[in-house]
Write a protein that holds these residues in place. Sequence first.
Motif, short mmCIF file in Angstrom:
data_model
loop_
_atom_site.label_atom_id
_atom_site.label_comp_id
_atom_site.label_asym_id
_atom_site.label_seq_id
_atom_site.Cartn_x
_atom_site.Cartn_y
_atom_site.Cartn_z
N ILE A 161 0.94 -1.43 -0.11
CA ILE A 161 0.11 -0.11 -0.16
C ILE A 161 0.79 1.22 -0.04
O ILE A 161 1.70 1.42 0.85
CB ILE A 161 -1.03 0.00 1.35
N ARG A 162 0.60 2.11 -0.72
CA ARG A 162 1.51 3.29 -0.94
C ARG A 162 0.59 4.35 -1.10
O ARG A 162 -0.73 4.45 -1.53
CB ARG A 162 2.17 3.59 -2.40
N ARG A 163 1.00 5.65 -0.36
CA ARG A 163 0.54 6.95 -0.55
C ARG A 163 0.70 7.55 -1.80
O ARG A 163 1.74 7.48 -2.37
CB ARG A 163 0.87 8.01 0.61
N SER A 164 -0.37 8.12 -2.32
CA SER A 164 -0.24 8.70 -3.69
C SER A 164 0.81 9.85 -3.77
O SER A 164 0.49 10.67 -2.85
CB SER A 164 -1.50 9.03 -4.26
N SER A 165 1.53 10.17 -4.44
CA SER A 165 2.23 11.22 -4.66
C SER A 165 1.55 12.30 -5.31
O SER A 165 2.20 13.63 -5.24
CB SER A 165 3.92 10.96 -5.44
N ARG A 166 0.57 12.03 -5.84
CA ARG A 166 -0.18 13.10 -6.60
C ARG A 166 -1.47 13.59 -5.95
O ARG A 166 -2.02 14.79 -6.01
CB ARG A 166 -0.61 12.66 -8.09
N VAL A 167 -2.05 12.65 -5.24
CA VAL A 167 -3.27 13.05 -4.32
C VAL A 167 -3.01 12.83 -2.83
O VAL A 167 -3.05 11.65 -2.64
CB VAL A 167 -4.61 12.31 -5.16
N ARG A 168 -3.38 13.71 -2.25
CA ARG A 168 -2.86 13.86 -0.88
C ARG A 168 -3.75 12.61 0.03
O ARG A 168 -3.13 12.17 0.80
CB ARG A 168 -3.35 14.90 -0.23
N ASN A 169 -4.80 12.52 -0.17
CA ASN A 169 -5.54 11.67 0.35
C ASN A 169 -6.06 10.16 -0.23
O ASN A 169 -7.07 9.51 -0.02
CB ASN A 169 -7.13 12.37 0.96
N ALA A 170 -5.15 9.84 -1.16
CA ALA A 170 -5.21 8.54 -1.90
C ALA A 170 -4.25 7.54 -1.51
O ALA A 170 -3.15 7.81 -1.27
CB ALA A 170 -5.28 8.78 -3.33
N ARG A 171 -4.74 6.41 -1.59
CA ARG A 171 -3.68 5.25 -1.33
C ARG A 171 -3.81 4.06 -2.54
O ARG A 171 -4.66 4.04 -2.94
CB ARG A 171 -4.16 4.43 0.06
N ARG A 209 3.80 -3.18 -14.13
CA ARG A 209 4.93 -2.50 -13.22
C ARG A 209 4.12 -1.59 -12.15
O ARG A 209 3.19 -1.04 -12.36
CB ARG A 209 5.99 -1.57 -13.99
N LEU A 210 4.79 -1.47 -10.99
CA LEU A 210 4.23 -0.63 -9.92
C LEU A 210 4.70 0.91 -10.27
O LEU A 210 5.83 1.04 -10.69
CB LEU A 210 4.72 -1.28 -8.56
N THR A 211 3.99 1.72 -9.68
CA THR A 211 4.12 3.18 -9.66
C THR A 211 5.37 3.16 -8.58
O THR A 211 5.48 2.78 -7.47
CB THR A 211 2.92 4.04 -9.08
N ARG A 212 6.41 4.01 -9.19
CA ARG A 212 7.59 4.46 -8.23
C ARG A 212 7.21 5.56 -7.06
O ARG A 212 7.97 5.55 -6.21
CB ARG A 212 8.96 4.69 -9.03
N GLY A 213 6.22 6.51 -7.37
CA GLY A 213 6.19 7.47 -6.75
C GLY A 213 5.21 7.33 -5.51
O GLY A 213 4.42 6.21 -5.44
N GLY A 214 5.29 8.05 -4.47
CA GLY A 214 4.37 7.82 -3.37
C GLY A 214 5.41 7.10 -2.21
O GLY A 214 6.30 6.17 -2.78
N ASP A 215 5.11 7.29 -1.04
CA ASP A 215 5.76 6.46 0.20
C ASP A 215 5.06 5.26 0.07
O ASP A 215 3.83 5.19 0.26
CB ASP A 215 5.72 7.41 1.34
N ILE A 216 5.76 4.23 0.55
CA ILE A 216 5.17 2.98 0.93
C ILE A 216 4.79 3.12 2.34
O ILE A 216 5.46 3.52 3.22
CB ILE A 216 6.32 1.81 0.97
N GLU A 217 3.44 2.70 2.55
CA GLU A 217 2.86 2.98 3.85
C GLU A 217 2.92 1.36 4.68
O GLU A 217 2.92 1.67 5.92
CB GLU A 217 1.39 3.45 3.62
#
Length: 109
Positions: free
Chosen positions: A48-58, A97-105
């Motif tokens: 589960i990653r936090r989106s790097s583009r949308v603040r409240n998206a996982r 492929r997985l998205t590279r952006g966003g922090d892994i939660e």
Amino acid sequence: MTFFPCPYLDSDIELTDEREHHITSRHPDLLPKYRQCIPDTLMLPDEIRRSSRVRNARLFNRWYKWLRGGKYVMVVVISNPVPTERHWIITAYMTSRLTRGGDIEWKRT
């Protein structure tokens, strides 16, 4: 409207008819044939990653070896805490492929 359980968020995740129509029309490789992959991904994601583009998206993702020669299913969930807590699917799709952006939660070990 459909609700899917999500242990990670300790809540049900909403899939509106409008969003299901969006997924069916934009990602016909996933819906309707592989609809069960959506609740399965929410129940037991690989990461589960936090989106790097949308603040409240996982971004919930899970690898399916048997799916079209091996694909990830990505389910994007928006969480709105106010006025009442609501979690809803904005989109879902297959990807190689997985998205590279966003922090892994969270990551399955």
